[in-house]
Motif scaffolding. Structure first.
Motif, PDB file in Angstrom:
ATOM      1  N   UNK A 219      22.983  26.138  84.064  1.00  0.00           N
ATOM      2  CA  UNK A 219      24.440  26.243  84.087  1.00  0.00           C
ATOM      3  C   UNK A 219      24.998  27.062  82.925  1.00  0.00           C
ATOM      4  N   UNK A 220      24.317  27.061  81.788  1.00  0.00           N
ATOM      5  CA  UNK A 220      24.875  27.779  80.646  1.00  0.00           C
ATOM      6  C   UNK A 220      24.776  29.290  80.797  1.00  0.00           C
ATOM      7  N   UNK A 221      23.880  29.752  81.642  1.00  0.00           N
ATOM      8  CA  UNK A 221      23.771  31.183  81.883  1.00  0.00           C
ATOM      9  C   UNK A 221      23.477  31.947  80.604  1.00  0.00           C
ATOM     10  N   UNK A 222      24.283  32.967  80.338  1.00  0.00           N
ATOM     11  CA  UNK A 222      24.076  33.797  79.151  1.00  0.00           C
ATOM     12  C   UNK A 222      24.843  33.291  77.938  1.00  0.00           C
ATOM     13  N   UNK A 223      25.558  32.173  78.074  1.00  0.00           N
ATOM     14  CA  UNK A 223      26.351  31.644  76.953  1.00  0.00           C
ATOM     15  C   UNK A 223      25.479  31.084  75.833  1.00  0.00           C
ATOM     16  N   UNK A 224      24.273  30.615  76.172  1.00  0.00           N
ATOM     17  CA  UNK A 224      23.334  30.029  75.204  1.00  0.00           C
ATOM     18  C   UNK A 224      24.024  28.944  74.378  1.00  0.00           C
ATOM     19  N   UNK A 225      24.536  27.949  75.066  1.00  0.00           N
ATOM     20  CA  UNK A 225      25.113  26.789  74.391  1.00  0.00           C
ATOM     21  C   UNK A 225      24.010  25.985  73.712  1.00  0.00           C
ATOM     22  N   UNK A 226      22.888  25.840  74.419  1.00  0.00           N
ATOM     23  CA  UNK A 226      21.726  25.116  73.882  1.00  0.00           C
ATOM     24  C   UNK A 226      20.521  26.046  73.941  1.00  0.00           C
ATOM     25  N   UNK A 227      19.976  26.357  72.795  1.00  0.00           N
ATOM     26  CA  UNK A 227      18.845  27.281  72.754  1.00  0.00           C
ATOM     27  C   UNK A 227      17.521  26.604  73.075  1.00  0.00           C
ATOM     28  N   UNK A 228      17.471  25.274  72.989  1.00  0.00           N
ATOM     29  CA  UNK A 228      16.237  24.558  73.319  1.00  0.00           C
ATOM     30  C   UNK A 228      16.560  23.108  73.666  1.00  0.00           C
ATOM     31  N   UNK A 229      15.552  22.387  74.161  1.00  0.00           N
ATOM     32  CA  UNK A 229      15.774  21.016  74.612  1.00  0.00           C
ATOM     33  C   UNK A 229      16.045  20.055  73.455  1.00  0.00           C
TER      34      UNK A 229
ATOM     35  N   UNK B 243      22.943  13.294  81.652  1.00  0.00           N
ATOM     36  CA  UNK B 243      24.218  13.292  80.949  1.00  0.00           C
ATOM     37  C   UNK B 243      25.303  13.785  81.913  1.00  0.00           C
ATOM     38  N   UNK B 244      26.457  13.116  81.904  1.00  0.00           N
ATOM     39  CA  UNK B 244      27.591  13.554  82.704  1.00  0.00           C
ATOM     40  C   UNK B 244      28.829  13.618  81.812  1.00  0.00           C
ATOM     41  N   UNK B 245      29.794  14.418  82.242  1.00  0.00           N
ATOM     42  CA  UNK B 245      31.023  14.599  81.458  1.00  0.00           C
ATOM     43  C   UNK B 245      31.989  13.448  81.711  1.00  0.00           C
ATOM     44  N   UNK B 246      31.532  12.255  81.389  1.00  0.00           N
ATOM     45  CA  UNK B 246      32.368  11.058  81.521  1.00  0.00           C
ATOM     46  C   UNK B 246      33.021  10.791  80.166  1.00  0.00           C
ATOM     47  N   UNK B 247      34.268  11.243  80.017  1.00  0.00           N
ATOM     48  CA  UNK B 247      34.972  11.092  78.735  1.00  0.00           C
ATOM     49  C   UNK B 247      35.889   9.881  78.739  1.00  0.00           C
TER      50      UNK B 247
ATOM     51  N   UNK C  11      24.003  14.794  87.933  1.00  0.00           N
ATOM     52  CA  UNK C  11      23.970  14.688  86.466  1.00  0.00           C
ATOM     53  C   UNK C  11      23.104  15.773  85.843  1.00  0.00           C
ATOM     54  N   UNK C  12      23.466  16.128  84.627  1.00  0.00           N
ATOM     55  CA  UNK C  12      22.753  17.185  83.917  1.00  0.00           C
ATOM     56  C   UNK C  12      21.460  16.652  83.300  1.00  0.00           C
ATOM     57  N   UNK C  13      20.408  17.413  83.483  1.00  0.00           N
ATOM     58  CA  UNK C  13      19.178  17.277  82.715  1.00  0.00           C
ATOM     59  C   UNK C  13      19.024  18.571  81.916  1.00  0.00           C
ATOM     60  N   UNK C  14      17.969  18.665  81.130  1.00  0.00           N
ATOM     61  CA  UNK C  14      17.773  19.874  80.336  1.00  0.00           C
ATOM     62  C   UNK C  14      17.669  21.102  81.242  1.00  0.00           C
ATOM     63  N   UNK C  15      16.981  20.949  82.374  1.00  0.00           N
ATOM     64  CA  UNK C  15      16.832  22.070  83.290  1.00  0.00           C
ATOM     65  C   UNK C  15      18.196  22.494  83.847  1.00  0.00           C
TER      66      UNK C  15
ATOM     67  N   UNK D  65      18.098  20.681  70.917  1.00  0.00           N
ATOM     68  CA  UNK D  65      19.550  20.730  70.736  1.00  0.00           C
ATOM     69  C   UNK D  65      20.263  20.007  71.883  1.00  0.00           C
ATOM     70  N   UNK D  66      19.717  20.106  73.080  1.00  0.00           N
ATOM     71  CA  UNK D  66      20.292  19.384  74.212  1.00  0.00           C
ATOM     72  C   UNK D  66      20.204  17.878  73.973  1.00  0.00           C
ATOM     73  N   UNK D  67      19.081  17.409  73.448  1.00  0.00           N
ATOM     74  CA  UNK D  67      18.931  15.987  73.146  1.00  0.00           C
ATOM     75  C   UNK D  67      19.910  15.524  72.075  1.00  0.00           C
ATOM     76  N   UNK D  68      20.113  16.361  71.053  1.00  0.00           N
ATOM     77  CA  UNK D  68      21.086  16.021  70.008  1.00  0.00           C
ATOM     78  C   UNK D  68      22.504  15.971  70.584  1.00  0.00           C
ATOM     79  N   UNK D  69      22.797  16.879  71.505  1.00  0.00           N
ATOM     80  CA  UNK D  69      24.127  16.877  72.132  1.00  0.00           C
ATOM     81  C   UNK D  69      24.361  15.592  72.913  1.00  0.00           C
TER      82      UNK D  69
END
Length: 289
Positions: A143-153, A179-183, A134-138, A155-159
């Protein structure tokens, strides 16, 4: 507005309670009265959260307003009509529809009034594998690499909040702060809208409809709009495969592979390098608690 920026948009933790209050009133109310009931003086900083929730609900089409400031009059708008105070699933359905609105047949209207940052983050995250750690902020940072989906924790919490509210993500069982991609929730609700109980449909047709209604899924137009291209129309991907297979385990879906089928979709199989083939999808009728 930037939905992953909590200083601009309220989190679902506040939008749903505020909407429930408005849905229960069934009439227009001045902002002062809304605040009196939803942010009483006993809640130190509740006023700002409620005002932000009202504005977010207006942007999403659930509420409409007239006037400004404390004199603002709030009413249910078209998207909010007909939702009972205890019908959170209908609220989720309309929330997804509001997020995925299109301005015309050719272009996604993501610049004005729609949550571009949230939509992009959902498209990115739904490409991940729910079977993996499962994903944590770290993890998200790595995983996002250079895409910068989340600039800080923050925004990750809001997501995490918005992902759960829209039915596209979930917390890992017994592991807090993940968080996991359980849709599954979004898929189950959409299947219920698409198919009648016991109705059996070609799997590829169902897959196309799921991607049309939920375009953030891999292979959907919104996902491709952000540059996340799917290998093939027939490739379902880990997250959607997880939801469909979970539906079969839970008994509200039946997946079949017929030997005489002309087309077959390819479900992700975490236990093998070979895909699981499926030619038909049938919605099963399951009693609700």
């Amino acid at each position: 507005m930037a939905y992953l920026n909590p200083t601009q948009t309220a989190r679902p933790d506040f939008t749903w309670p505020v909407f429930r209050f408005m849905a229960g009133q069934r009439r227009s109310l001045p902002q002062t009265k809304v605040l009196a009931f939803t942010a009483p003086d006993s809640l130190d900083d509740g006023t700002l959260d409620v005002v932000m929730a009202l504005k977010t609900l207006r942007e999403l089409g659930f509420l409409t307003s007239a006037g400004s400031g404390e004199e603002t009059i709030w009413s249910l708008a078209a998207t909010g009509q007909g939702i009972a105070v205890d019908d959170y699933e209908l609220f989720q359905r309309r929330l997804r529809s509001a997020l995925f609105v299109r301005s015309d047949a050719q272009k996604w209207d993501l610049a004005d009034g729609v949550a571009e940052d949230l939509c992009r983050a959902l498209c990115w995250f739904l490409r991940s594998d729910p079977h993996a750690d499962p994903f944590k902020w770290e993890t998200a940072q790595q995983e996002q690499g250079e895409d910068t989906i989340f600039s800080n924790d923050t925004r990750w919490g809001a997501f995490q909040s918005w992902g759960a509210a829209t039915g596209f993500t979930a917390s890992a069982p017994q592991i807090g702060g993940t968080c996991i991609a359980d849709c599954t929730t979004a898929i189950r609700q959409t299947i219920e809208d698409l198919l009648e109980p016991r109705q059996q449909v070609d799997a590829l047709a169902v897959l196309r409809e799921l991607r049309r209604i939920l375009p953030a899924l891999p292979g959907g137009e919104l996902s491709e709009h952000f540059g996340f291209l799917n290998e093939s129309e027939l490739e379902v991907g880990p997250a959607l495969s997880f939801a469909l297979r979970r539906g079969e385990i839970e008994g509200w879906l039946k997946l079949e592979q017929r030997s005489d089928a002309t087309t077959q979709i390819k479900l992700f199989n975490p236990d093998s390098d070979f895909s699981l083939l499926c030619s038909t999808v049938q919605r099963m009728e399951v009693a609700r608690d």
